[in-house]
Design a protein around this motif. Sequence first.
Motif, short mmCIF file in Angstrom:
data_model
loop_
_atom_site.label_atom_id
_atom_site.label_comp_id
_atom_site.label_asym_id
_atom_site.label_seq_id
_atom_site.Cartn_x
_atom_site.Cartn_y
_atom_site.Cartn_z
N UNK A 75 20.15 -2.41 -15.48
CA UNK A 75 19.17 -1.33 -15.51
C UNK A 75 17.81 -1.92 -15.17
N UNK A 76 17.18 -1.35 -14.14
CA UNK A 76 15.90 -1.86 -13.65
C UNK A 76 14.80 -0.85 -13.97
N UNK A 77 13.73 -1.33 -14.55
CA UNK A 77 12.58 -0.49 -14.86
C UNK A 77 11.56 -0.71 -13.75
N UNK A 78 11.13 0.36 -13.11
CA UNK A 78 10.23 0.26 -11.96
C UNK A 78 8.79 0.53 -12.35
N UNK A 79 7.88 -0.22 -11.72
CA UNK A 79 6.45 0.01 -11.86
C UNK A 79 6.01 0.94 -10.74
N UNK A 80 4.92 1.68 -10.92
CA UNK A 80 4.41 2.51 -9.82
C UNK A 80 3.90 1.63 -8.69
N UNK A 81 4.03 2.12 -7.47
CA UNK A 81 3.52 1.39 -6.31
C UNK A 81 2.00 1.43 -6.31
N UNK A 82 1.39 0.31 -5.92
CA UNK A 82 -0.07 0.26 -5.84
C UNK A 82 -0.56 0.89 -4.54
N UNK A 83 0.27 0.81 -3.50
CA UNK A 83 -0.09 1.39 -2.20
C UNK A 83 1.17 1.95 -1.55
N UNK A 84 1.00 3.00 -0.78
CA UNK A 84 2.12 3.60 -0.06
C UNK A 84 2.51 2.68 1.09
N UNK A 85 3.76 2.19 1.12
CA UNK A 85 4.17 1.25 2.17
C UNK A 85 4.01 1.82 3.58
N UNK A 86 4.24 3.11 3.76
CA UNK A 86 4.07 3.71 5.09
C UNK A 86 2.62 3.66 5.54
N UNK A 87 1.72 3.94 4.61
CA UNK A 87 0.29 3.91 4.93
C UNK A 87 -0.17 2.48 5.25
N UNK A 88 0.33 1.51 4.51
CA UNK A 88 -0.02 0.10 4.77
C UNK A 88 0.45 -0.31 6.16
N UNK A 89 1.68 0.07 6.53
CA UNK A 89 2.18 -0.27 7.88
C UNK A 89 1.35 0.42 8.96
N UNK A 90 0.99 1.68 8.74
CA UNK A 90 0.19 2.41 9.72
C UNK A 90 -1.16 1.73 9.92
N UNK A 91 -1.81 1.33 8.84
CA UNK A 91 -3.10 0.66 8.94
C UNK A 91 -2.98 -0.69 9.64
N UNK A 92 -1.90 -1.44 9.33
CA UNK A 92 -1.68 -2.72 9.96
C UNK A 92 -1.46 -2.56 11.48
N UNK A 93 -0.70 -1.55 11.89
CA UNK A 93 -0.45 -1.30 13.31
C UNK A 93 -1.73 -0.89 14.02
N UNK A 94 -2.55 -0.08 13.38
CA UNK A 94 -3.82 0.34 13.98
C UNK A 94 -4.75 -0.86 14.15
#
Length: 104
Positions: A75-94
């Motif tokens: 059983x894995x307890x998840x933490x909330x994401x600090x940043x949306x991975x899709x948004x991070x990739x979009x910014x990196x590509x730009x």
Amino acid sequence: MVEAVIEVEVVYAAVDRQVLLTVIVPMGATVRDALFKSGLSSEFPELDLASCPVGVFGKVVAEPAIRLVQAGDRIEVYRPLLADPKEVRRLRAAKAAEAKARNQ
């Protein structure tokens, strides 16, 4: 009469440390039952075990109060994401496209 029990693992990775606990629960216990029995809330008081997202072997459990655990479950307890991975990739590509345009 002896009650049948099973063994499961509960894992949580905080920012500064990771915890892996072996928990023994009765047959018919739910994912939430195992979380409360693990004692994670005493080690991590900021963790709300009643509502935090969880999964079993990497698959999100939609209803942890209903989903029964099986022997050997992780059983894995998840933490909330600090940043949306899709948004991070979009910014990196730009940024890469902008750098490429400057170098031409």
